[in-house]
Design a protein around this motif. Structure first.
Motif, PDB file in Angstrom:
ATOM      1  N   GLU A 183       0.773  -1.172   0.080  1.00 49.35           N
ATOM      2  CA  GLU A 183      -0.049  -0.108   0.197  1.00 49.35           C
ATOM      3  C   GLU A 183       0.982   1.378   0.139  1.00 49.35           C
ATOM      4  O   GLU A 183       0.458   2.493  -0.131  1.00 49.35           O
ATOM      5  CB  GLU A 183      -1.010   0.032   1.341  1.00 49.35           C
ATOM      6  CG  GLU A 183      -0.333   0.128   2.577  1.00 49.35           C
ATOM      7  CD  GLU A 183       0.200  -1.237   3.157  1.00 49.35           C
ATOM      8  OE1 GLU A 183       0.498  -1.227   4.226  1.00 49.35           O
ATOM      9  OE2 GLU A 183       0.219  -2.211   2.255  1.00 49.35           O
ATOM     10  N   ALA A 218      -2.880  -2.017  -7.029  1.00 50.27           N
ATOM     11  CA  ALA A 218      -2.410  -0.954  -5.914  1.00 50.27           C
ATOM     12  C   ALA A 218      -1.638   0.045  -6.128  1.00 50.27           C
ATOM     13  O   ALA A 218      -2.044   1.269  -5.668  1.00 50.27           O
ATOM     14  CB  ALA A 218      -1.366  -2.162  -5.468  1.00 50.27           C
ATOM     15  N   ASN A 243      -2.709   3.787  -4.756  1.00 48.98           N
ATOM     16  CA  ASN A 243      -1.479   4.412  -3.941  1.00 48.98           C
ATOM     17  C   ASN A 243      -1.278   5.834  -4.517  1.00 48.98           C
ATOM     18  O   ASN A 243      -1.075   6.769  -3.726  1.00 48.98           O
ATOM     19  CB  ASN A 243      -0.493   3.653  -3.865  1.00 48.98           C
ATOM     20  CG  ASN A 243      -0.691   2.222  -3.097  1.00 48.98           C
ATOM     21  OD1 ASN A 243      -1.434   1.978  -2.408  1.00 48.98           O
ATOM     22  ND2 ASN A 243       0.326   1.261  -3.347  1.00 48.98           N
TER      23      ASN A 243
END
Length: 291
Positions: free
Chosen positions: A233, A280, A284
């Motif tokens: 993350e 991801a 992010n």
């Protein structure tokens, strides 16, 4: 590779199935027009770019370009190597502005006031690239670099913008100054260059780590080790184009459309699917830059 290949743009990679952002690019230093660069990137699934300022002219350009294109977000700053040039001058003229006279601390203060003004604009999502660079600036420039870095941290916090860090051969001092000043809520280590131990320190502090094409280089095992321990993350992907072109195209000009090459290498290092890595980093990057 034959020398003539250096001027041939690398081919378009296979498009990503999940759209991502190039978290750090310099469209103003690339050969193609902004429109061409964005269209080429979008054709392979790179639908957003963060255009990074390194000096006053570049920061103004970043803000203007982001205002004109929905898919572009801007950051504004004086690069760590720019601050000493403003204060001490630049007799060799190796910066893009040519030779410059020393301006002293007052010139740095004026330049920082302009960065502060630009940082307030809604299309400007970050303050950077700022930080420390001990590779290019000698000891005489360190005071200017550090003063500039501390000022940028304050600007980022006041405007609630991401802080984008350039850290070259200065890991300990960058981390120390962030602790001393108190880091903004969102910090991005652009072109992450530390090792796995430093990645753990960044992770504990909640700092984002953005990986560039050099994660694909043979001699960069420390970067792959860092990526392997970085929390999913907190990982971003970038080109830093036109620099740091990923293997097997090292030495040719980089551009946002080559993000899939680096992203696929990152997925391999972390043993996740390409789609999982793309999902991801897309989330992010949006979180890091608040868009």
């Amino acid at each position: 590779m034959a020398p003539q290949d250096k001027n041939t743009p690398p081919p378009l990679p296979e498009p990503l199935r999940v759209a991502v952002a190039d978290s750090h690019t310099h469209l103003d230093m690339q050969d193609s027009s902004v429109e061409e660069a964005l269209a080429k990137a979008a054709s392979v699934g790179v639908t957003t770019v963060v255009q990074v300022g390194c000096d006053l002219a570049g920061s103004r350009w970043a803000a203007e370009t982001a205002a004109a294109h929905d898919s572009v977000h801007a950051t504004v700053a004086l690069h760590p190597n720019e601050a000493p040039r403003i204060v001490l001058g630049d007799p060799d003229g190796w910066s893009r502005q040519g030779a410059r006279e020393p301006g002293g601390d007052s010139a740095l203060d004026e330049a920082l006031a302009e960065i502060d003004r630009l940082a307030a604009l809604p299309q400007v999502r970050g303050v950077g690239e700022t930080g420390l660079d001990y590779f290019r600036t000698g000891p005489e420039g360190m005071a200017a670099q550090e003063a500039s870095f501390r000022a940028h941290i304050e600007i980022a916090k006041r405007h609630d913008k991401a802080l984008v860090i350039h850290d070259r051969e200065a890991h300990d001092d960058v981390l120390r100054i962030l602790r001393e000043e108190g880091a903004p809520d969102r910090v991005v280590f652009h072109c992450y260059s530390g090792d796995a131990e430093m990645a753990k320190i960044c992770a504990a502090a909640g700092y984002f780590m953005s990986f560039a094409g050099n994660v694909t280089f043979k001699n960069a095992q420390h970067l792959r080790d860092a990526l392997a321990v970085a929390p999913p993350e907190l990982v971003l992907v970038e080109t830093d184009a036109p620099f740091l072109t990923p293997a097997p195209y090292r030495g040719r000009a980089n551009a946002p459309y080559l993000i899939p090459v680096t992203l696929r290498a990152m997925a391999e290092v972390t043993s996740v699917t390409e789609d999982a890595m793309a999902t991801a980093v897309a989330a992010n990057t949006a979180r890091a830059f608040g868009y």
